[in-house]
Design a protein around this motif. Structure first.
Motif, PDB file in Angstrom:
ATOM      1  N   ALA B 130      -4.944 -26.842  24.980  1.00 59.03           N
ATOM      2  CA  ALA B 130      -6.327 -26.560  25.813  1.00 59.03           C
ATOM      3  C   ALA B 130      -6.055 -27.653  27.039  1.00 59.03           C
ATOM      4  O   ALA B 130      -5.635 -28.647  27.329  1.00 59.03           O
ATOM      5  N   SER B 131      -6.851 -27.264  28.167  1.00 53.61           N
ATOM      6  CA  SER B 131      -6.690 -28.215  29.176  1.00 53.61           C
ATOM      7  C   SER B 131      -7.814 -29.271  29.084  1.00 53.61           C
ATOM      8  O   SER B 131      -8.886 -29.080  28.380  1.00 53.61           O
ATOM      9  N   MET B 132      -7.377 -30.445  29.510  1.00 47.48           N
ATOM     10  CA  MET B 132      -8.435 -31.581  29.582  1.00 47.48           C
ATOM     11  C   MET B 132      -9.527 -31.544  30.534  1.00 47.48           C
ATOM     12  O   MET B 132      -9.180 -31.256  31.706  1.00 47.48           O
ATOM     13  N   PRO B 133     -10.821 -31.657  30.151  1.00 44.76           N
ATOM     14  CA  PRO B 133     -11.855 -31.491  30.985  1.00 44.76           C
ATOM     15  C   PRO B 133     -11.931 -32.611  32.012  1.00 44.76           C
ATOM     16  O   PRO B 133     -11.673 -33.696  31.523  1.00 44.76           O
ATOM     17  N   TYR B 144      -5.456 -32.207  38.947  1.00 43.77           N
ATOM     18  CA  TYR B 144      -4.181 -31.840  38.075  1.00 43.77           C
ATOM     19  C   TYR B 144      -4.911 -30.948  36.919  1.00 43.77           C
ATOM     20  O   TYR B 144      -5.797 -31.332  36.591  1.00 43.77           O
ATOM     21  N   ASP B 145      -3.990 -30.005  36.295  1.00 42.59           N
ATOM     22  CA  ASP B 145      -4.319 -29.491  35.104  1.00 42.59           C
ATOM     23  C   ASP B 145      -3.459 -30.275  33.960  1.00 42.59           C
ATOM     24  O   ASP B 145      -2.506 -30.376  34.143  1.00 42.59           O
ATOM     25  N   PHE B 146      -4.161 -30.968  33.054  1.00 39.32           N
ATOM     26  CA  PHE B 146      -3.563 -31.708  32.137  1.00 39.32           C
ATOM     27  C   PHE B 146      -3.828 -31.160  30.535  1.00 39.32           C
ATOM     28  O   PHE B 146      -4.902 -30.780  30.334  1.00 39.32           O
ATOM     29  N   ARG B 147      -2.587 -30.653  30.029  1.00 38.59           N
ATOM     30  CA  ARG B 147      -2.647 -29.934  28.855  1.00 38.59           C
ATOM     31  C   ARG B 147      -1.817 -30.863  27.656  1.00 38.59           C
ATOM     32  O   ARG B 147      -0.472 -30.611  27.743  1.00 38.59           O
ATOM     33  N   PHE B 148      -2.643 -31.620  27.197  1.00 37.41           N
ATOM     34  CA  PHE B 148      -1.810 -32.790  26.208  1.00 37.41           C
ATOM     35  C   PHE B 148      -1.588 -32.124  24.897  1.00 37.41           C
ATOM     36  O   PHE B 148      -2.389 -31.501  24.022  1.00 37.41           O
TER      37      PHE B 148
END
Lengths: 269, 269
Positions: B130-133, B144-148
């Motif tokens: 999931a992408s971080m909102p 940036y799109d962050f997907r942790f």
């Protein structure tokens, strides 16, 4: 008698504001001085005009050209002197050319919350590990005591059929013994043999183009090490298209991480 | 429409030989622009006068002071232009002060023996994470799109009772999507949240003072990644006396190590 490392780091102030120094035969490498002494003398130049208590936090040295035997000049330019952090830019010149550049981050380091996440590998104590013979080898090699736990290297006639690990773990110390300080710690960050030699097996044309050192200990903590051997742990992540990297740690006898360092090395084959 | 990252990296040649640029609101952080765009625009300045095929090998950026919103000037000084390796020194100025310095190692990278010793960790593909909102958060976070996969962070009211791991693994990409190049790769090396926040749990006063990036891929190899997310792996080794470190890797979707990076971060607590 002055320690040869201190001789190599000796600087005099010139009338034009630059510092003058001289390459050291005692630390001579194949085609220039050992890069560790170049790093140390650049760091020394950065520290000369700092107030008491200002210590190095980070150092990046760019090796631009091989130094010839003889004198060199160092120009130090403060980039910014903040309340807690200072930045300094440095050039080392020989004749009309720049042979090295460096940037140094300095600070008065105060007590804060602290946590060491990394752990020193379990290794036999220095006394239990044989010293590598350096008699008759390059002068700079004779200025260090190397006790390899893993990853010693001797050149092969033919490269390995498949790449081998580039890892080394070793106890290391100045010869003759000298109490550790930020200068010798910086130099120790460059003693690891070029990683591509270990991975490939053979000696190939190679040279460090840039080295970064992060200091994780203040002067009092470094002084506590005295002249006992420190543990070096060095490895590489990748070699490709003329360049390979090196990542390394320097540990105190008691398992304190004193410095970490990375470099990029040019190679040809 | 131009990508906001390219706007942030735009430079014009001044009559005095310097380049002029402007801070970008689209990448604004708390008290200055995102350090990744500062790194990228300094790298761009180093590349502007280079011949076709000359590529970055290493970049060190020293963050001397927070930039104010507005114009800045960049001065590029060639330190040495060798046959295979070039060294460039850079200063970023705002008003009469230096706000950042940088050194860049450049080279025409040719095919050689190659070996990647490091391996990308096994992680689920970007689509499965999931992408971080980032809505309503700092402007640069929205770029940036962050997907942790591991090591996401949200500030706590109280610090952890004991230090926690400072490790993060995440897929990351430009928003809107933009084909990867050396500039955006340099910026991505600075997207990892300050490691002391993860170890401590709370937000403390902190800022990067120096970052080094080693590039392990040439332009054609980086272009092959397109705009697909790259994998970031970040960690820390030690926090002590106002400074902590960060070590990180940036991987292509196919497991190629594109860049490695280290930084030292000032913190107070």
């Amino acid at each position: 008698m002055e320690h040869p490392f201190d001789t190599a780091c000796t600087l005099a102030r010139q009338s034009d504001g630059r510092f003058s120094g001289h390459t050291s035969d005692a630390y001579w490498n194949m085609a220039g001085p050992f890069g560790g002494t170049t790093a140390a003398v650049l760091l020394r130049a950065a520290l000369l005009d700092q107030a008491q208590g200002v210590e190095p936090v980070a150092l990046t040295v760019n090796y631009c050209a091989a130094l010839a035997k003889g004198p060199f000049a160092i120009e130090v330019r403060p980039a910014r002197s903040g309340k807690s952090v200072r930045h300094v830019s440095i050039e080392m010149q020989q004749g009309s050319g720049i042979v090295a550049t460096a940037s140094v981050v300095l600070a008065v380091r105060r007590d804060t919350w602290a946590h060491q996440e990394a752990r020193m590998p379990e290794v036999p104590p220095p006394d239990a590990v044989a010293s590598m013979p350096t008699d008759g080898r390059l002068p700079w090699l004779q200025r260090y005591d190397f006790r390899f736990v893993r990853g010693a290297w001797r050149p092969l006639a033919q490269p390995f059929a498949a790449p081998q690990p580039a890892h080394s773990t070793l106890w290391m110390a100045d010869v003759p013994p000298r109490p550790l300080d930020h200068l010798s710690l910086a130099a120790l960050c460059d003693v690891f043999i070029v990683r591509v030699f270990l991975a490939r097996g053979t000696m190939v044309p190679a040279g460090t183009v840039t080295m970064t050192v992060h200091f994780h200990a203040a002067a009092d903590e470094i002084a506590a090490q005295g002249s006992a051997p420190v543990l070096g742990v060095a490895d590489a992540q990748i070699f490709t298209r003329n360049f390979g990297d090196q990542v390394a740690q320097v540990w105190s006898s008691r398992g304190r991480l004193l410095a970490t360092t990375t470099q990029m090395t040019w190679f040809k084959e």
